[in-house]
Structures are given as C-alpha cells and as structure tokens.
Design a protein around this motif. Structure first.
Motif, PDB file in Angstrom:
ATOM      1  N   LEU A   1     -49.518  77.289  74.345  1.00  0.00           N
ATOM      2  CA  LEU A   1     -50.927  77.550  74.640  1.00  0.00           C
ATOM      3  C   LEU A   1     -51.457  78.688  73.757  1.00  0.00           C
ATOM      4  N   TYR A   2     -50.694  79.749  73.621  1.00  0.00           N
ATOM      5  CA  TYR A   2     -51.107  80.876  72.789  1.00  0.00           C
ATOM      6  C   TYR A   2     -51.167  80.491  71.313  1.00  0.00           C
TER       7      TYR A   2
ATOM      8  N   ILE B   1     -54.372  80.801  68.888  1.00  0.00           N
ATOM      9  CA  ILE B   1     -54.331  81.462  67.575  1.00  0.00           C
ATOM     10  C   ILE B   1     -54.820  80.513  66.492  1.00  0.00           C
ATOM     11  N   ALA B   2     -54.449  79.259  66.573  1.00  0.00           N
ATOM     12  CA  ALA B   2     -54.919  78.263  65.592  1.00  0.00           C
ATOM     13  C   ALA B   2     -56.439  78.118  65.641  1.00  0.00           C
ATOM     14  N   LEU B   3     -56.995  78.151  66.852  1.00  0.00           N
ATOM     15  CA  LEU B   3     -58.447  78.065  66.986  1.00  0.00           C
ATOM     16  C   LEU B   3     -59.123  79.296  66.366  1.00  0.00           C
TER      17      LEU B   3
ATOM     18  N   THR C   1     -69.876  77.190  68.251  1.00  0.00           N
ATOM     19  CA  THR C   1     -69.292  76.137  69.090  1.00  0.00           C
ATOM     20  C   THR C   1     -67.803  76.389  69.302  1.00  0.00           C
ATOM     21  N   LEU C   2     -67.107  76.765  68.240  1.00  0.00           N
ATOM     22  CA  LEU C   2     -65.682  77.075  68.359  1.00  0.00           C
ATOM     23  C   LEU C   2     -65.448  78.279  69.270  1.00  0.00           C
TER      24      LEU C   2
ATOM     25  N   GLU D   1     -61.639  77.467  77.069  1.00  0.00           N
ATOM     26  CA  GLU D   1     -60.215  77.148  77.175  1.00  0.00           C
ATOM     27  C   GLU D   1     -59.468  78.290  77.870  1.00  0.00           C
ATOM     28  N   GLU D   2     -59.793  79.520  77.507  1.00  0.00           N
ATOM     29  CA  GLU D   2     -59.123  80.657  78.134  1.00  0.00           C
ATOM     30  C   GLU D   2     -59.481  80.775  79.611  1.00  0.00           C
ATOM     31  N   MET D   3     -60.709  80.478  79.959  1.00  0.00           N
ATOM     32  CA  MET D   3     -61.093  80.526  81.373  1.00  0.00           C
ATOM     33  C   MET D   3     -60.417  79.407  82.159  1.00  0.00           C
ATOM     34  N   ASP D   4     -60.267  78.246  81.545  1.00  0.00           N
ATOM     35  CA  ASP D   4     -59.625  77.115  82.222  1.00  0.00           C
ATOM     36  C   ASP D   4     -58.129  77.336  82.440  1.00  0.00           C
TER      37      ASP D   4
END
Length: 154
Positions: free
Chosen positions: A60-61, A65-67, A133-134, A141-144
């Motif tokens: 997940l991390y 990082i890729a994002l 948007t990203l 994603e982090e909140m989810d």
C-alpha cells in the motif's frame, strides 16, 4: 526618428506579453509550492515505509509513493512548460521592440513566440489540472485505508 505614437504603439504591443508573464509567474509559483508539498509527503512516506513489516501495508505504501512520483513528474513537466512560456513572452516583447526601434524586420516572429507561449501555458494548465486530480486521488486513497484506532472505554 521615433514619434510618441510609435513609442506608445510599442508599449501597447508589449503589454499583452507582460500580462501573460504575470499570469505565468503565478502559475509557476503555485506549481513550485505544490512540488514542495509532494516532496515533503514522499519523504514522509519513505520514512514510514522503512518501519513497515506487513507485506500488504508495505505494498500500500509503495503504491502511495508511486502516485507521489507521478504527481511530481506531472508538476515537473508543467513547470518546464511554464518556464518555456515565460521565455516566449519575454522573446515576444524583445522582438516587438527590436522590430520597432532598430529597423530590423522580424516579420511574424513576435506572433509565433506569443502563440508558442500561450500554447505552453495551456498545456501546463492541463497538467496542473491533472496533478490536482492525482492529489485528490491520493488523499481519498489514504482516507479509505487509514488504520483503525482502538476506542478507549470510558
């Protein structure tokens, strides 16, 4: 001999690139601030990654990082386009003044420079919109996937 009307015409022709310069500089400042925030967030994620042992959480991390990497590259491209636009707008102003005051006829050079500058600004604006948007995707994603915290009994 240059007349007052000639000088005013040149100044008026140089005014539009000056407005574009101001707008481009504002976008560039915003892009650089966004890039700094992305770098800070990436450093935090990289620090946290070293302490993670769970393979699923580690994956997940690594996705986070890729994002952030995609965001930083998008901002980098936008910044490069904005620097190019600034160069074109300065070149437009110089071409107008050279055309008028030196007698060298540069033809359509000022128009081409201004057009390239505006197109660069347009492309940079699209990239900045993409990066926004990203950024929203990253925070959603982090909140989810935020860790659940145990509630304390009162």
């Amino acid at each position: 001999m240059e007349t007052s009307a000639d000088i005013h015409a040149v100044l008026a022709a140089m005014l539009a690139p000056a407005f574009f310069l101001t707008a481009t500089a504002s976008l560039l400042l915003s892009a650089n601030n966004r890039l700094a925030r992305i770098i800070d967030r990436t450093r935090t994620l990289l620090r946290e990654l070293t302490a993670i042992e769970d393979p699923k959480e580690r994956e997940l991390y690594e996705k986070r990082i890729a994002l952030q990497r995609r965001r930083s590259l998008t901002i980098l491209r936008a910044g490069q386009l904005l620097y190019g636009a600034i160069s074109c707008f300065v070149g437009t102003s110089l071409a107008v003044s050279i055309d008028t005051f030196t007698g060298h006829q540069l033809g359509t050079a000022p128009i081409w420079l201004a057009s390239i500058g505006v197109l660069s600004m347009f492309a940079a604006s699209l990239l900045l919109a993409r990066e926004s948007t990203l950024a929203v995707t990253a925070i959603n994603e982090e909140m989810d996937h935020r860790p659940s915290r145990p509630t304390s009994a009162a």
